[in-house]
Scaffold this motif. Structure first.
Motif, PDB file in Angstrom:
ATOM      1  N   THR A 294     -12.953  13.578  -6.013  1.00 18.40           N
ATOM      2  CA  THR A 294     -11.705  13.180  -6.657  1.00 18.40           C
ATOM      3  C   THR A 294     -11.363  14.081  -7.836  1.00 18.40           C
ATOM      4  OG1 THR A 294     -12.294  10.929  -6.077  1.00 18.40           O
ATOM      5  CG2 THR A 294     -10.469  11.205  -7.593  1.00 18.40           C
TER       6      THR A 294
ATOM      7  N   VAL B  64      -8.681   7.695 -11.063  1.00 21.23           N
ATOM      8  CA  VAL B  64      -9.586   7.524  -9.928  1.00 21.23           C
ATOM      9  C   VAL B  64      -9.222   6.312  -9.099  1.00 21.23           C
ATOM     10  CG1 VAL B  64     -11.924   7.081  -9.229  1.00 21.23           C
ATOM     11  CG2 VAL B  64     -11.464   8.708 -11.010  1.00 21.23           C
ATOM     12  N   LYS B  65      -9.140   5.192  -9.798  1.00 21.17           N
ATOM     13  CA  LYS B  65      -8.808   4.001  -9.032  1.00 21.17           C
ATOM     14  C   LYS B  65      -7.395   4.095  -8.483  1.00 21.17           C
ATOM     15  CE  LYS B  65     -10.167  -0.072  -9.632  1.00 21.17           C
ATOM     16  NZ  LYS B  65      -9.823  -1.341 -10.283  1.00 21.17           N
ATOM     17  N   GLY B  66      -6.551   4.801  -9.276  1.00 13.88           N
ATOM     18  CA  GLY B  66      -5.180   4.969  -8.798  1.00 13.88           C
ATOM     19  C   GLY B  66      -5.223   5.688  -7.478  1.00 13.88           C
TER      20      GLY B  66
ATOM     21  N   LEU C  64      -4.923  20.036  -7.898  1.00 18.75           N
ATOM     22  CA  LEU C  64      -3.492  19.715  -7.787  1.00 18.75           C
ATOM     23  C   LEU C  64      -2.771  19.981  -9.103  1.00 18.75           C
ATOM     24  CD1 LEU C  64      -3.430  16.369  -5.766  1.00 18.75           C
ATOM     25  CD2 LEU C  64      -2.605  18.603  -5.048  1.00 18.75           C
ATOM     26  N   TRP C  65      -3.366  19.560 -10.199  1.00 19.20           N
ATOM     27  CA  TRP C  65      -2.719  19.739 -11.510  1.00 19.20           C
ATOM     28  C   TRP C  65      -2.646  21.222 -11.876  1.00 19.20           C
ATOM     29  CZ3 TRP C  65      -6.074  15.282 -13.855  1.00 19.20           C
ATOM     30  CH2 TRP C  65      -5.525  14.062 -13.471  1.00 19.20           C
TER      31      TRP C  65
ATOM     32  N   VAL D 125      -7.337   4.799  -2.966  1.00 11.38           N
ATOM     33  CA  VAL D 125      -5.992   4.434  -3.396  1.00 11.38           C
ATOM     34  C   VAL D 125      -5.778   2.945  -3.181  1.00 11.38           C
ATOM     35  CG1 VAL D 125      -3.543   4.794  -3.001  1.00 11.38           C
ATOM     36  CG2 VAL D 125      -5.115   6.703  -2.922  1.00 11.38           C
TER      37      VAL D 125
ATOM     38  N   ASP E 202      -8.497   8.384   0.990  1.00 13.49           N
ATOM     39  CA  ASP E 202      -7.575   7.245   0.992  1.00 13.49           C
ATOM     40  C   ASP E 202      -8.225   5.943   0.553  1.00 13.49           C
ATOM     41  OD1 ASP E 202      -7.549   6.559   4.570  1.00 13.49           O
ATOM     42  OD2 ASP E 202      -9.122   7.220   3.217  1.00 13.49           O
TER      43      ASP E 202
ATOM     44  N   GLN F 166       1.860  12.689  -8.164  1.00 16.35           N
ATOM     45  CA  GLN F 166       0.947  13.588  -8.885  1.00 16.35           C
ATOM     46  C   GLN F 166       1.103  15.034  -8.425  1.00 16.35           C
ATOM     47  OE1 GLN F 166      -1.595  12.908 -11.091  1.00 16.35           O
ATOM     48  NE2 GLN F 166      -1.799  10.706 -10.989  1.00 16.35           N
ATOM     49  N   MET F 167       1.484  15.190  -7.151  1.00 16.33           N
ATOM     50  CA  MET F 167       1.527  16.569  -6.657  1.00 16.33           C
ATOM     51  C   MET F 167       2.947  17.116  -6.558  1.00 16.33           C
ATOM     52  SD  MET F 167      -0.458  15.372  -3.370  1.00 16.33           S
ATOM     53  CE  MET F 167      -0.446  13.667  -2.994  1.00 16.33           C
TER      54      MET F 167
ATOM     55  N   LYS G 136       0.825  -1.210   0.000  1.00 16.97           N
ATOM     56  CA  LYS G 136       0.000   0.000   0.000  1.00 16.97           C
ATOM     57  C   LYS G 136       0.857   1.257   0.000  1.00 16.97           C
ATOM     58  CE  LYS G 136      -4.464  -0.396   0.193  1.00 16.97           C
ATOM     59  NZ  LYS G 136      -5.798  -0.036   0.533  1.00 16.97           N
TER      60      LYS G 136
ATOM     61  N   PHE H 125      -6.719  15.046   1.135  1.00 16.86           N
ATOM     62  CA  PHE H 125      -6.871  13.829   0.363  1.00 16.86           C
ATOM     63  C   PHE H 125      -6.610  12.593   1.208  1.00 16.86           C
ATOM     64  CE2 PHE H 125      -5.712  10.382  -2.376  1.00 16.86           C
ATOM     65  CZ  PHE H 125      -6.698  10.447  -3.325  1.00 16.86           C
ATOM     66  N   THR H 126      -5.538  12.637   2.002  1.00 17.57           N
ATOM     67  CA  THR H 126      -5.249  11.454   2.795  1.00 17.57           C
ATOM     68  C   THR H 126      -6.326  11.231   3.841  1.00 17.57           C
ATOM     69  OG1 THR H 126      -3.760  12.874   4.030  1.00 17.57           O
ATOM     70  CG2 THR H 126      -2.741  11.328   2.534  1.00 17.57           C
TER      71      THR H 126
ATOM     72  N   TRP I 237       1.480   7.276  -6.207  1.00 10.42           N
ATOM     73  CA  TRP I 237       0.360   8.183  -6.444  1.00 10.42           C
ATOM     74  C   TRP I 237       0.736   9.610  -6.060  1.00 10.42           C
ATOM     75  CZ3 TRP I 237      -2.935  11.920  -5.060  1.00 10.42           C
ATOM     76  CH2 TRP I 237      -4.062  12.058  -5.842  1.00 10.42           C
TER      77      TRP I 237
ATOM     78  N   LEU J   7      -8.035  16.418  -7.903  1.00  8.68           N
ATOM     79  CA  LEU J   7      -6.981  16.170  -8.892  1.00  8.68           C
ATOM     80  C   LEU J   7      -6.772  17.402  -9.769  1.00  8.68           C
ATOM     81  CD1 LEU J   7      -7.577  12.503 -10.086  1.00  8.68           C
ATOM     82  CD2 LEU J   7      -5.495  13.445  -9.086  1.00  8.68           C
TER      83      LEU J   7
ATOM     84  N   TRP K   8       5.750  26.607  -1.713  1.00  5.98           N
ATOM     85  CA  TRP K   8       4.764  25.937  -2.553  1.00  5.98           C
ATOM     86  C   TRP K   8       4.327  24.616  -1.914  1.00  5.98           C
ATOM     87  CZ3 TRP K   8       5.914  25.263  -8.505  1.00  5.98           C
ATOM     88  CH2 TRP K   8       4.850  24.643  -9.108  1.00  5.98           C
ATOM     89  N   MET K   9       5.307  23.799  -1.534  1.00  2.00           N
ATOM     90  CA  MET K   9       4.976  22.512  -0.935  1.00  2.00           C
ATOM     91  C   MET K   9       4.242  22.694   0.390  1.00  2.00           C
ATOM     92  SD  MET K   9       5.739  20.305  -3.131  1.00  2.00           S
ATOM     93  CE  MET K   9       5.734  18.668  -2.414  1.00  2.00           C
TER      94      MET K   9
ATOM     95  N   MET L  90       2.072   2.036  -3.360  1.00  2.00           N
ATOM     96  CA  MET L  90       0.999   2.646  -4.152  1.00  2.00           C
ATOM     97  C   MET L  90       0.845   4.129  -3.817  1.00  2.00           C
ATOM     98  SD  MET L  90      -0.477   0.311  -6.056  1.00  2.00           S
ATOM     99  CE  MET L  90      -2.020   1.143  -6.404  1.00  2.00           C
ATOM    100  N   TYR L  91       0.824   4.403  -2.521  1.00  2.00           N
ATOM    101  CA  TYR L  91       0.689   5.789  -2.065  1.00  2.00           C
ATOM    102  C   TYR L  91       1.817   6.651  -2.600  1.00  2.00           C
ATOM    103  CZ  TYR L  91      -3.083   6.394   1.282  1.00  2.00           C
ATOM    104  OH  TYR L  91      -4.300   6.556   1.852  1.00  2.00           O
TER     105      TYR L  91
ATOM    106  N   VAL M 290      -3.260  18.039   0.202  1.00  2.00           N
ATOM    107  CA  VAL M 290      -2.745  16.680   0.348  1.00  2.00           C
ATOM    108  C   VAL M 290      -3.274  16.056   1.636  1.00  2.00           C
ATOM    109  CG1 VAL M 290      -0.668  15.295   0.713  1.00  2.00           C
ATOM    110  CG2 VAL M 290      -0.665  17.104  -0.992  1.00  2.00           C
TER     111      VAL M 290
ATOM    112  N   LEU N 144       0.753  23.404  -0.526  1.00  2.00           N
ATOM    113  CA  LEU N 144       0.147  22.228  -1.147  1.00  2.00           C
ATOM    114  C   LEU N 144      -0.212  21.155  -0.133  1.00  2.00           C
ATOM    115  CD1 LEU N 144       0.046  22.127  -4.322  1.00  2.00           C
ATOM    116  CD2 LEU N 144       1.459  20.127  -4.117  1.00  2.00           C
TER     117      LEU N 144
END
Lengths: 295, 316
Positions: B241, A293-295, B248-249, B315, B312, A133-134, A123, B307-308, A130, B245, B296-297, A126-127, B304, B300
């Motif tokens: 989601t 999404v699933k990612g 973030l992008w 993922v 979670d 991305q940021m 896991k 999201f966690t 993932w 995303l 920046w981080m 995976m994290y 993040v 950000l």
């Protein structure tokens, strides 16, 4: 949350409940709204096409005519007569191609591991992948630049391929993991029960099944590499430059850009992506959702 | 162009593989784990070289006085960070937030609306969706060229159309107006993004439980009620989601801003990424660029964390 649902527009009724009586006014309004939105959405594409086939003297008329009155293909010809642009194109094909193949190979092994094995830290891996991305690309560029500089790799194809891995590696890993997740575990377990060693399972059993997924992941990686701008702008000079920064350097100088030529060159730059996109059709929507999404 | 979501048994297959008892693998002891680790090792190595090390090293550079063009570096601690903070950091942050949220919300609203329309069971839905995806596959620089040309102050089609319609007397030059330039980069980015959001929302809409919708209808609920009580709640996960995303992008988006405005006029469209790039590769001040990265981080880490906390389960 999985979006990879069974979707057949023909067989599945719309999610709004079936209405026994159709209301014609509603239909008309629906279609009219759609038509307007689609027109707005696609007008820029039309305008690119129209400009690219309009003779130069007409392009700079004002006000512009919305439909070209005479047509020429000379702007496309110019692209193929400009050595610099052809060089950029070759570089683009080379770098995106090598990146795609490399990313698919490395990420397929990883995805197989992440999808079909249970182990501690799975896991977390995976994290970790993932979370890239940021990572801001512009920020990574500082250390990548210094790193390539130290190893004498600035202005080489290697620098481009490695830097493209920053986005293709996570992308391909998630596309491939999504793909492996669809392959029933029984296929592998049956081979294991037959006493096949892991290496044989990987090459003889899994690889043939995985090829469609690998092609899809590779095409994704190719498209992303082809579209990159920031790395090729910064890490390499004229000789290794790819098309996106190449077009910017070539056309957006101090003077008024040659718009019809730029539009023609832009369309040529887009063609490989469109071809890859068509080849991907079947996986495209799925990959989009799986990869993010699933990612 | 027919594009369908391929029917997949993904949901169930992956669920099975995850639910399968660990001893199915563990029975074979360490060797299985070793195989798994060997398979994932090359990717982890590459990850460390091109992602993890560059991230840490770039932030580390922010603590030094270091230039791209002259050798040597000197440790200055948080001096660079203080310098960046003291020079209109609020402006930089708010421009970044305006761009990121604008380029997230605008395409979301358009795409959600479109997805709802397309989901009404009209004929040719698949083909329409395919055509509408086109802006999304265009290279970012090509999208930028397109909008540069459309908004061109001398010969642009927008000026032509507005003058024909009698809406303006003089040609507009959005590239000299701060807020119009910001609007331009947001519109251009949104135009490129909306197809992706649309596809995501369509996928989500088609998973809305139909029996629930019918139940609300049977109770005499209208379109709005169905939307509010069934559709929206069941889309909550995907909306979250997609927005996150996108945010973030967009937060780190560079190329379209760079090609369209170079961060101008007078810095009006300079976001974190443009500021960092200019500082590092045009002013050659790597230390300061690294400091921009540190801040920046830090900023950000808020999404993040969100999201966690909330994302979670999506993922793995």
């Amino acid at each position: 949350m999985s979006t990879s649902v069974d979707v057949h527009p023909e067989t599945t009724a719309p999610s709004a409940p079936r209405r026994p009586r159709r209301r014609p006014m509603r239909r008309v309004a629906l279609w009219a709204t759609l038509a307007v939105v689609v027109f707005i959405a696609l007008f820029p594409v039309y305008w690119m096409l129209a400009t690219s086939i309009t003779p130069r003297e007409q392009v700079f008329e004002f006000p512009p005519s919305f439909i070209p009155t005479s047509i020429t293909f000379e702007h496309y010809g110019t692209f193929f007569e400009t050595p610099a642009l052809l060089k950029y194109m070759v570089n683009s094909i080379l770098v995106s191609g090598v990146t795609a193949v490399g990313a698919v190979i490395v990420s397929s092994y990883a995805a197989y591991s992440l999808s079909k094995f249970e182990y501690r830290g799975r896991k977390s891996v995976m994290y970790m992948i993932w979370s890239s991305q940021m990572f801001p690309t512009a920020l990574l560029l500082i250390a990548l630049y210094l790193m390539f500089d130290r190893f004498g790799l600035l202005d080489t194809y290697v620098a481009l391929v490695l830097s493209f891995m920053t986005f293709t590696l996570p992308l391909c890993t998630f596309v491939m993991k999504g793909y492996f997740d669809t392959i029933p575990t029984e296929v592998i377990e049956a081979a294991r029960i037959d006493g096949a060693p892991e290496r044989v399972i990987t090459t003889k059993v899994l690889l043939p099944i995985a090829i469609p997924g690998m092609v899809a992941a590779g095409l994704f990686a190719f498209i992303r590499g082809w579209n990159d701008f920031i790395f090729a702008l910064t890490l390499v000079g004229e000789d290794r430059r790819t098309l996106p920064p190449g077009l910017v350097v070539e056309y957006l100088g101090e003077f008024q850009a040659d718009w019809p030529e730029l539009m023609a060159s832009s369309l040529i730059t887009t063609i490989p992506v469109v071809i890859a996109f068509m080849a991907l059709q079947k996986y495209f929507v799925e990959g989009l959702t799986v990869g993010s999404v699933k990612g | 162009m027919t594009m369908k979501l391929k029917e997949r048994s993904a949901g169930s297959a992956s669920a099975n593989s995850r639910r399968s008892p660990p001893d199915a693998v563990g029975r074979r002891g360490l060797s299985q784990t070793q195989v798994a680790l060997a398979l994932v090792a090359p990717a982890l190595l590459l990850y460390a070289v091109v992602l993890l090390y560059p991230l840490v090293a770039s932030l580390w550079v922010g603590l030094f006085d270091r230039s791209l063009v002259r050798p040597g570096s000197e440790f200055v601690g948080l001096q660079n960070v203080q310098d960046v903070l003291s020079e209109d950091f609020v402006g930089l942050l708010s421009r970044t937030l305006v761009f990121a949220s604008g380029a997230t919300v605008l395409p979301f609203l358009v795409a959600f609306g479109l997805a709802l329309l397309l989901n009404q069971g009209i004929r040719g839905q698949g083909a329409l969706r395919g055509i509408l995806l086109f802006p999304w596959i265009l290279p970012g620089v090509v999208v930028s060229f397109l909008w540069l040309w459309i908004f061109n102050p001398n010969n642009g089609v927008l000026n032509g159309a507005l003058r024909e319609l009698g809406l303006i007397e003089e040609n507009l030059n959005v590239f000299t107006s701060p807020w119009q330039s910001m609007l331009l980069v947001i519109v251009a980015k949104s135009w490129q993004t909306f197809p992706w959001v649309m596809v995501m929302m369509l996928a989500g809409l088609q998973a809305v439980p139909r029996d629930l919708l019918e139940a609300v209808s049977a109770d005499g609920g209208g379109t709005l009620r169905r939307f509010w009580h069934v559709t929206l709640p069941s889309l909550r996960g995907i909306i979250f989601t997609v927005l996150l995303l996108e945010l973030l992008w967009n937060f780190q988006h560079f190329e379209m801003i760079w090609v369209l405005t170079r961060g101008g006029p007078a810095g009006a469209t300079t976001t974190f990424s443009v500021e960092l790039y200019e500082t590092a590769f045009q002013s050659f001040d790597l230390g300061r660029a690294g400091a921009v990265g540190i801040l920046w981080m830090a900023v950000l880490s808020i999404p993040v964390w969100l999201f966690t906390k909330y994302g979670d389960r999506r993922v793995g």
